[in-house]
Design an enzyme around this catalytic site. Structure first.
Site, PDB file in Angstrom:
ATOM      1  N   SER A  83       1.065  -0.966   0.315  1.00  0.00           N
ATOM      2  CA  SER A  83      -0.438   0.249  -0.073  1.00  0.00           C
ATOM      3  C   SER A  83       1.351   0.881  -0.034  1.00  0.00           C
ATOM      4  O   SER A  83       0.409   2.444  -0.748  1.00  0.00           O
ATOM      5  CB  SER A  83      -0.690  -0.060   0.824  1.00  0.00           C
ATOM      6  OG  SER A  83      -0.536  -0.532   2.243  1.00  0.00           O
ATOM      7  N   HIS A 137      -1.688  -8.637   2.101  1.00  0.00           N
ATOM      8  CA  HIS A 137      -1.892  -8.050   2.398  1.00  0.00           C
ATOM      9  C   HIS A 137      -2.405  -7.370   3.593  1.00  0.00           C
ATOM     10  O   HIS A 137      -3.365  -8.586   4.313  1.00  0.00           O
ATOM     11  CB  HIS A 137      -1.544  -6.675   1.465  1.00  0.00           C
ATOM     12  CG  HIS A 137      -0.932  -5.135   2.291  1.00  0.00           C
ATOM     13  ND1 HIS A 137       0.056  -5.344   3.343  1.00  0.00           N
ATOM     14  CD2 HIS A 137      -1.088  -3.749   1.484  1.00  0.00           C
ATOM     15  CE1 HIS A 137       0.066  -3.995   3.052  1.00  0.00           C
ATOM     16  NE2 HIS A 137       0.333  -3.075   2.307  1.00  0.00           N
ATOM     17  N   HIS A 182       5.935 -13.375   7.251  1.00  0.00           N
ATOM     18  CA  HIS A 182       5.956 -11.675   6.565  1.00  0.00           C
ATOM     19  C   HIS A 182       7.662 -11.388   5.608  1.00  0.00           C
ATOM     20  O   HIS A 182       8.558 -12.032   5.758  1.00  0.00           O
ATOM     21  CB  HIS A 182       6.501 -10.601   7.689  1.00  0.00           C
ATOM     22  CG  HIS A 182       6.321  -9.585   7.515  1.00  0.00           C
ATOM     23  ND1 HIS A 182       7.305  -8.319   7.106  1.00  0.00           N
ATOM     24  CD2 HIS A 182       4.865  -8.486   7.611  1.00  0.00           C
ATOM     25  CE1 HIS A 182       6.841  -7.276   6.569  1.00  0.00           C
ATOM     26  NE2 HIS A 182       5.102  -7.386   7.183  1.00  0.00           N
ATOM     27  N   ARG A 206       2.819  -5.521  16.746  1.00  0.00           N
ATOM     28  CA  ARG A 206       1.856  -5.375  16.615  1.00  0.00           C
ATOM     29  C   ARG A 206       1.267  -5.361  17.532  1.00  0.00           C
ATOM     30  O   ARG A 206      -0.458  -5.830  17.667  1.00  0.00           O
ATOM     31  CB  ARG A 206       2.004  -4.383  14.964  1.00  0.00           C
ATOM     32  CG  ARG A 206       2.934  -3.315  14.461  1.00  0.00           C
ATOM     33  CD  ARG A 206       2.290  -2.845  13.137  1.00  0.00           C
ATOM     34  NE  ARG A 206       3.135  -4.320  11.989  1.00  0.00           N
ATOM     35  CZ  ARG A 206       2.465  -4.213  11.024  1.00  0.00           C
ATOM     36  NH1 ARG A 206       2.022  -2.793  10.211  1.00  0.00           N
ATOM     37  NH2 ARG A 206       3.145  -4.849  10.423  1.00  0.00           N
ATOM     38  N   ASP A 218      -1.970  -8.952  11.354  1.00  0.00           N
ATOM     39  CA  ASP A 218      -3.703  -9.106  10.983  1.00  0.00           C
ATOM     40  C   ASP A 218      -3.541 -10.699  11.804  1.00  0.00           C
ATOM     41  O   ASP A 218      -5.021 -10.852  12.148  1.00  0.00           O
ATOM     42  CB  ASP A 218      -3.754  -9.508   9.524  1.00  0.00           C
ATOM     43  CG  ASP A 218      -3.412  -8.226   8.823  1.00  0.00           C
ATOM     44  OD1 ASP A 218      -3.633  -7.194   9.353  1.00  0.00           O
ATOM     45  OD2 ASP A 218      -2.516  -8.699   7.690  1.00  0.00           O
TER      46      ASP A 218
HETATM   47  N1  NMX Z   1       1.184 -20.248   5.537  1.00  0.00           N
HETATM   48  C1  NMX Z   1       1.609 -20.837   4.887  1.00  0.00           C
HETATM   49  N2  NMX Z   1       2.186 -20.440   3.841  1.00  0.00           N
HETATM   50  C2  NMX Z   1       3.320 -20.065   3.137  1.00  0.00           C
HETATM   51  C3  NMX Z   1       3.294 -19.049   5.182  1.00  0.00           C
HETATM   52  C4  NMX Z   1       1.573 -18.939   5.595  1.00  0.00           C
HETATM   53  N3  NMX Z   1       1.199 -17.906   6.931  1.00  0.00           N
HETATM   54  N4  NMX Z   1       3.683 -17.035   4.930  1.00  0.00           N
HETATM   55  C5  NMX Z   1       4.625 -17.660   3.632  1.00  0.00           C
HETATM   56  N5  NMX Z   1       4.255 -18.935   3.254  1.00  0.00           N
HETATM   57  C6  NMX Z   1       4.299 -19.719   1.756  1.00  0.00           C
HETATM   58  C7  NMX Z   1       4.920 -19.278   0.815  1.00  0.00           C
HETATM   59  O1  NMX Z   1       3.516 -19.263   0.514  1.00  0.00           O
HETATM   60  C8  NMX Z   1       5.554 -19.222   0.054  1.00  0.00           C
HETATM   61  O2  NMX Z   1       5.480 -20.366  -0.874  1.00  0.00           O
HETATM   62  P1  NMX Z   1       5.275 -21.370  -2.321  1.00  0.00           P
HETATM   63  O3  NMX Z   1       7.405 -20.740  -2.268  1.00  0.00           O
HETATM   64  O4  NMX Z   1       4.933 -22.093  -2.252  1.00  0.00           O
HETATM   65  O5  NMX Z   1       5.502 -19.675  -2.797  1.00  0.00           O
HETATM   66  C9  NMX Z   1       6.584 -19.640   1.194  1.00  0.00           C
HETATM   67  O6  NMX Z   1       6.345 -19.874   2.151  1.00  0.00           O
HETATM   68  C10 NMX Z   1       8.348 -19.061   0.783  1.00  0.00           C
HETATM   69  O7  NMX Z   1       7.108 -17.895   1.774  1.00  0.00           O
HETATM   70  P2  NMX Z   1       8.359 -16.614   2.325  1.00  0.00           P
HETATM   71  O8  NMX Z   1       9.952 -16.439   1.817  1.00  0.00           O
HETATM   72  O9  NMX Z   1       7.984 -16.804   3.528  1.00  0.00           O
HETATM   73  O10 NMX Z   1       7.020 -15.217   2.534  1.00  0.00           O
HETATM   74  P3  NMX Z   1       7.080 -13.903   1.122  1.00  0.00           P
HETATM   75  O11 NMX Z   1       7.997 -13.165   1.510  1.00  0.00           O
HETATM   76  O12 NMX Z   1       7.017 -14.411   0.036  1.00  0.00           O
HETATM   77  O13 NMX Z   1       5.466 -13.382   1.729  1.00  0.00           O
HETATM   78  C11 NMX Z   1       3.719 -13.118   3.330  1.00  0.00           C
HETATM   79  C12 NMX Z   1       4.837 -12.634   3.110  1.00  0.00           C
HETATM   80  C13 NMX Z   1       3.851 -12.136   4.516  1.00  0.00           C
HETATM   81  C14 NMX Z   1       2.800 -13.004   2.112  1.00  0.00           C
HETATM   82  C15 NMX Z   1       3.139 -14.818   3.658  1.00  0.00           C
HETATM   83  O14 NMX Z   1       3.621 -15.178   4.599  1.00  0.00           O
HETATM   84  C16 NMX Z   1       1.589 -15.110   3.990  1.00  0.00           C
HETATM   85  O15 NMX Z   1       0.719 -15.307   2.386  1.00  0.00           O
HETATM   86  N6  NMX Z   1       1.576 -14.681   5.099  1.00  0.00           N
HETATM   87  C17 NMX Z   1       0.363 -15.426   4.970  1.00  0.00           C
HETATM   88  C18 NMX Z   1      -1.100 -13.969   4.788  1.00  0.00           C
HETATM   89  C19 NMX Z   1      -0.738 -12.920   5.527  1.00  0.00           C
HETATM   90  O16 NMX Z   1      -0.747 -12.697   6.686  1.00  0.00           O
HETATM   91  N7  NMX Z   1      -0.422 -10.942   5.117  1.00  0.00           N
HETATM   92  C20 NMX Z   1      -0.144 -10.155   6.018  1.00  0.00           C
HETATM   93  C21 NMX Z   1       0.827  -9.688   5.968  1.00  0.00           C
HETATM   94  C22 NMX Z   1       0.867  -8.559   6.118  1.00  0.00           C
HETATM   95  N8  NMX Z   1      -0.038  -7.407   6.553  1.00  0.00           N
HETATM   96  O17 NMX Z   1      -0.764  -7.197   6.893  1.00  0.00           O
HETATM   97  O18 NMX Z   1      -0.122  -6.736   5.303  1.00  0.00           O
HETATM   98  C1  MLT Z   2       2.178  -3.952   6.620  1.00  0.00           C
HETATM   99  O1  MLT Z   2       2.228  -3.098   7.717  1.00  0.00           O
HETATM  100  O2  MLT Z   2       2.043  -2.440   5.258  1.00  0.00           O
HETATM  101  C2  MLT Z   2       2.375  -4.939   6.195  1.00  0.00           C
HETATM  102  O3  MLT Z   2       3.003  -5.401   7.551  1.00  0.00           O
HETATM  103  C3  MLT Z   2       3.262  -5.666   5.295  1.00  0.00           C
HETATM  104  C4  MLT Z   2       4.891  -5.092   4.806  1.00  0.00           C
HETATM  105  O4  MLT Z   2       5.681  -4.447   5.471  1.00  0.00           O
HETATM  106  O5  MLT Z   2       4.965  -5.766   3.859  1.00  0.00           O
END
Ligand code: NMX
Ligand code: MLT
Length: 467
Positions: free
Chosen positions: A267, A297, A344, A353, A399
């Site tokens: 964002s 996100h 994350h 947070r 979250d």
């Molecule tokens: N549950 C299952 N698998 C996960 C999760 C999770 N919570 N987090 C990461 N992975 C997987 C990810 O999908 C990836 O799989 P693949 O190689 O098959 O594509 C692998 O682990 C490696 O990912 P990472 O490098 O650890 O994470 P990345 O930096 O790519 O993504 C997020 C970060 C936040 C997108 C990821 O952890 C996620 O999808 N979390 C769940 C959604 C979430 O809570 N998002 C909110 C973030 C905060 N916000 O408010 O923005």
């Molecule tokens: C945020 O607050 O924007 C989330 O934790 C996602 C991020 O920092 O990438």
């Protein structure tokens, strides 16, 4: 959709408690202060670039350009900085420090988001009087034209609240000072000033728009007038229909901790990128909100509570055991889904947070079964995610906790949660946008490559990029 009696007066009212002259001079004062800080920083940056502009700040690997630019430093954002181990600091202050040092509402213990905005914008902690002036300034500027409500009403009531929110922001864009002044031939040295005005107006109006969407979708269009004596977050709670003082405190904390997470999150980065084309703050912020609406996100906050509700329903219990949670997490993973609220892109420890919200839960609702479920999930999920070996951060993010606190007070309509996040995020990304224009940052335009070119480069047959 039926209109409630009194809707037209609801639409017109724009309350204010502090005398207009005082507020005008406060606006002049913060503008002057901001400009002085921006001139100073602009000069510093000029010197840094003159002497060190050619220095390398890192190297870019092929993996990074194919995998979301993770860990690649490519942006400057003045308002906050994220450390992978410690979490976010706003202008050098951690969340517990902000809870201590920012001004509070009368009888309150949580920080006023007005104070955080002042800190992010000016770089100094505000006095109580300055935070209160900001509340009054935003009250004064909070009038929302009727056609914005009409634009919301034109959507089916079933439209997702984030869709309604973005449509409303786009309708508000007709009010943009930046856009009008640009059309009138504004000098580039004044961009910051018009951005500043738009940022203030937009922040002032968002709670009203968001509360309208909430009451329209979930409370039969029974809208509530603003209370000109309340602070920004307290009034937002009031307009949504929540009068419990503890809920108002939660909103103050919520609006503070979600406001900013340095510059690279979707964002913030989107708002900054779109703003770099000199799209006005309304256009830029709407773009950022479209990014926040993604489930990886900001939408993750609704996904978390939905996931917990589904788990409880399938198990038929209010507070599942650790074993039950473990089985459910494994099921989620086996279905090729993420566990929402965990992981994350930058953080490698529990998000502070999350911890701040956990502390709030312990203080106000330690026996709530849903809140306890969140805490039990926290004990159970990280080792499971860790055992998969590929997830870089098995710990909870912001979250993972927020929904359970909101449900406790009766805000159960989880599709609305990302709008709350969005109202808060306005504070950080719009303060940053003021800085972008004040520092004269240029249009953002990184270089891209094709895989064909990458292959030729690897075979030594082509230069890959150049200048
Ligand atoms: N549950 C299952 N698998 C996960 C999760 C999770 N919570 N987090 C990461 N992975 C997987 C990810 O999908 C990836 O799989 P693949 O190689 O098959 O594509 C692998 O682990 C490696 O990912 P990472 O490098 O650890 O994470 P990345 O930096 O790519 O993504 C997020 C970060 C936040 C997108 C990821 O952890 C996620 O999808 N979390 C769940 C959604 C979430 O809570 N998002 C909110 C973030 C905060 N916000 O408010 O923005
Ligand atoms: C945020 O607050 O924007 C989330 O934790 C996602 C991020 O920092 O990438």
């Amino acid at each position: 959709m039926g209109r409630m009696p009194g809707l037209s007066t609801f639409r017109q009212s724009a309350p204010a408690a502090t005398p207009a002259a005082k507020i005008t001079s406060f606006m002049d004062m913060i503008k002057e202060k901001f400009k002085a800080q921006a001139d100073l920083l602009g000069a510093t940056i000029k010197d840094i670039l003159k002497e060190h502009g050619g220095k390398k700040i890192g190297e870019v690997t092929l993996s990074q350009i194919y995998q979301g630019m993770r860990g690649m430093t490519g942006l400057v954002s003045e308002t906050s900085l994220l450390d992978s181990q410690e979490g976010i600091r706003f202008r050098g202050y951690s969340i517990p420090e902000l809870q201590q040092r920012l001004p509070k509402a009368p009888d309150g213990t949580e920080p006023l988001p007005e104070g955080l905005f002042y800190l992010m914008l000016i770089g100094e902690l505000p006095t109580e009087e300055q935070a209160n002036h900001l509340s009054s300034l935003w009250q004064r500027r909070s009038h929302v034209p009727n056609y914005v409500f009409d634009a919301i009403e034109a959507l089916p009531v079933g439209a997702h609240p984030m869709t309604q929110f973005v449509v409303a922001i786009m309708a508000l864009q007709t009010e943009s000072n930046f856009s009008k002044r640009y059309d009138g031939g504004m000098n580039k040295k004044d961009y910051w000033d018009a951005t500043f005005d738009d940022a203030m107006d937009l922040i002032a109006r968002l709670p009203r728009v968001a509360a309208y969407i909430y009451r329209r979708k979930y409370k039969n269009g029974d809208h509530i007038h603003p209370n000109g004596l309340l602070d920004w977050a307290g009034n937002f709670a009031h307009m949504m229909g929540f009068e419990d003082e503890r809920f108002k405190e939660l909103m103050r904390l919520y609006m503070t901790i979600h406001a900013d997470h340095e510059g690279g999150n979707v964002s913030a980065h989107t708002t900054h990128l779109v703003g770099s084309a000199l799209s006005d703050p309304y256009l830029s912020f709407a773009a950022g909100m479209n990014g926040l609406a993604g489930p990886l996100h900001g939408l993750a906050n609704q996904e978390v509570i939905k996931w917990i509700f589904e788990m409880r329903e399938q198990l038929g219990v209010d507070l599942p055991t650790a074993e039950q949670i473990e089985t459910y997490v494994k099921k989620t993973l086996s279905e090729g889904k993420v566990v929402p609220g965990y992981g994350h892109a930058v953080l490698r420890k529990t998000d502070p947070r999350f911890t701040a919200q956990m502390e709030f839960g312990k203080k106000h609702m330690a026996d709530d079964p849903l809140v306890n479920t969140v805490w039990r999930v926290y004990e159970t999920v990280p080792p499971i995610l860790q055992s998969l070996g590929k997830i870089k951060n098995p710990w909870p993010n912001v979250d993972a906790h927020s929904g359970a606190l909101l449900v406790h007070f009766g805000l159960v309509e989880y599709e609305f949660y990302t709008v709350l996040f969005g109202v808060s995020r306005a504070l950080g990304v719009l303060a940053s946008l003021c800085w972008d224009r004040a520092l004269g940052l240029p249009i953002e335009r990184p270089k891209s490559v094709t895989t064909r070119q990458v292959k030729l480069w690897l075979e030594g047959k082509d230069e890959i990029w150049g200048e």
